[in-house]
Design an enzyme around this catalytic site. Structure first.
Site, mmCIF file in Angstrom:
data_model
loop_
_atom_site.group_PDB
_atom_site.id
_atom_site.type_symbol
_atom_site.label_atom_id
_atom_site.label_comp_id
_atom_site.label_asym_id
_atom_site.label_seq_id
_atom_site.Cartn_x
_atom_site.Cartn_y
_atom_site.Cartn_z
ATOM 1 N N ALA A 99 0.852 -1.186 0.000
ATOM 2 C CA ALA A 99 0.000 0.000 0.000
ATOM 3 C C ALA A 99 0.890 1.239 0.000
ATOM 4 C CB ALA A 99 -0.910 0.002 1.225
ATOM 5 N N LYS A 100 0.574 2.167 -0.889
ATOM 6 C CA LYS A 100 1.337 3.426 -0.940
ATOM 7 C C LYS A 100 0.615 4.422 -0.035
ATOM 8 C CE LYS A 100 3.377 6.670 -4.284
ATOM 9 N NZ LYS A 100 4.805 6.386 -3.998
#
Length: 306
Positions: free
Chosen positions: A158-159
Site C-alpha cells: 500500500a502506498k
C-alpha cells in the site's frame, strides 16, 4: 505564482483554487497519517500531454484504500477523467500528478472509520527528482541504518503516508552523511529499496531486483522496466539480494515515477562498475523516454492522452 504551482486542484468532484485546498489541523490524517496517495507523471509529447500508466497508478491507489478500509466514492473511470481534466484546466504540457485520499475532520482518536474520506488530485510542474544530471552521471547512495517495515507491521504494497515516515528517516540520514539517497534493507537483512524508489542491479548481463516479499512497493516504473527488459532480451530475476551483491554489481539503478531511471555510481563510497551510467541502464533509459515522449509505440496501453 510560485514556480511549479498550478491554479486548480480537484477536490471531491469539483475544481477549487490552489489556495483553497486546506484542511483543519484536527483532521485525522494530520495526527495519524491516514492517507493513501499516488505519484504520476504527465509527459510532453508532439501529440500533447500524455499521462504515463494512469490506469495502473489509480488501480494501485484504490488497492491501497481498500487495504485501509478507506475507499473513496469514485470509480476508476471517474478518477481517470478527473486527472485528465485537471491537466487540461491547468494548461500544463507536462507535470507531476498527486491523487491523495485521506481521513478528514470528524472525531478524534486512532479509529479512522468515523471520519470523512476526502479525495484531492493535485498537479504541478516538477523536474527531475534527483537532478537532471543524475540521469547520466548517476548518484552516490548509501545503505541506510534504518530498515524497511516488516510485512506484518505496515503493508508495503500500500502506498500510504505512514510508510514514508520510514522513508524520511532513510532520506535524511543519507543527506546528512553526504549522499543523494539511501538504500534500505528488509527485516531479514536483504536489499529492499530506496526511500522512494525501487532498485535494480545488473551483473554479468542479468538484471536483478528484490521481490515483493522484501517489503518493497510494487512500483509501476519497476513493472515497466521488467517489461522493457523482456522486450530487449534481458533476463530479469526477482530474488532476495544480499547487501554485498550491490558492491560487486556491474550496474545499479533506481526506478520510480519521480526518479524515473537513475543510475547509482557508488554505494557506501564503493564505486559501482565504472562509476557512471552503464550500458544496460542507458539502453533502458532510451527505451523508456522514447515511449514517454510518444516517439515510440508503448508495449501496452501506457499513455493516456489529455
Amino acid at each position: 505564482m510560485e514556480q511549479g504551482i498550478t491554479e486548480k486542484i480537484w477536490h471531491n468532484g469539483a475544481f477549487i483554487d490552489w489556495e483553497q485546498a486546506t484542511i483543519h489541523v484536527m483532521s485525522h490524517v494530520v495526527h495519524y497519517a491516514s492517507a493513501m496517495f499516488e505519484g504520476i507523471r504527465c509527459y510532453e509529447t508532439s501529440r500533447g500531454p500524455a499521462i504515463f500508466r494512469l490506469k495502473d497508478h489509480l488501480e494501485r491507489l484504490l488497492h491501497s484504500c481498500h487495504i485501509y478500509r478507506s475507499l473513496p466514492p469514485y470509480t476508476l473511470e471517474e478518477l481517470t477523467e478527473a486527472c485528465r481534466e485537471l491537466v487540461r484546466v491547468n494548461r500544463v504540457t507536462s507535470c507531476y500528478i498527486r491523487p491523495i485520499v485521506f481521513r478528514g475532520y470528524g472525531t478524534f482518536g486512532v479509529n479512522p472509520l468515523p471520519n470523512p474520506i476526502e479525495t484531492y488530485i493535485i498537479c504541478w510542474r516538477w523536474g527531475k527528482y534527483l537532478g537532471a544530471e543524475a540521469l547520466e552521471e548517476g548518484v552516490d547512495a548509501c545503505v541506510s541504518s534504518w530498515v524497511r517495515c516488516a510485512p506484518n507491521t505496515l503493508p508495503a504494497m500500500a502506498k500510504v503516508s505512514a510508510n514514508y515516515m520510514n522513508s524520511q528517516l532513510i532520506k535524511m540520514e543519507a543527506i546528512e552523511n553526504g549522499y543523494a539517497e539511501g538504500i534500505a534493507l528488509d527485516a531479514s537483512g536483504n536489499v529492499s529499496e530506496g526511500s522512494g524508489e525501487n532498485l535494480f542491479l545488473v551483473r554479468n548481463g542479468t538484471v536483478y531486483t528484490p521481490p515483493l516479499s522484501s517489503s518493497i512497493l510494487p512500483g509501476i516504473t519497476r513493472d515497466t522496466i521488467i517489461t522493457l527488459c523482456g522486450l530487449l532480451g534481458l533476463e530479469v530475476k526477482e530474488q532476495n539480494i544480499p547487501r554485498e551483491m550491490l558492491y560487486i554489481a556491474d550496474e545499479v539503478f533506481f526506478t520510480g515515477t519521480a526518479a524515473e531511471i537513475t543510475p547509482i555510481r557508488s554505494i557506501d563510497k564503493i564505486k559501482i562498475g565504472h562509476g557512471r551510467r552503464g550500458p544496460v541502464t542507458k539502453r533502458l533509459q532510451e527505451e523508456f523516454f522514447a515511449i514517454t515522449s510518444g516517439q515510440k509505440e508503448a508495449p501496452g496501453d501506457w499513455l493516456t492522452w489529455v
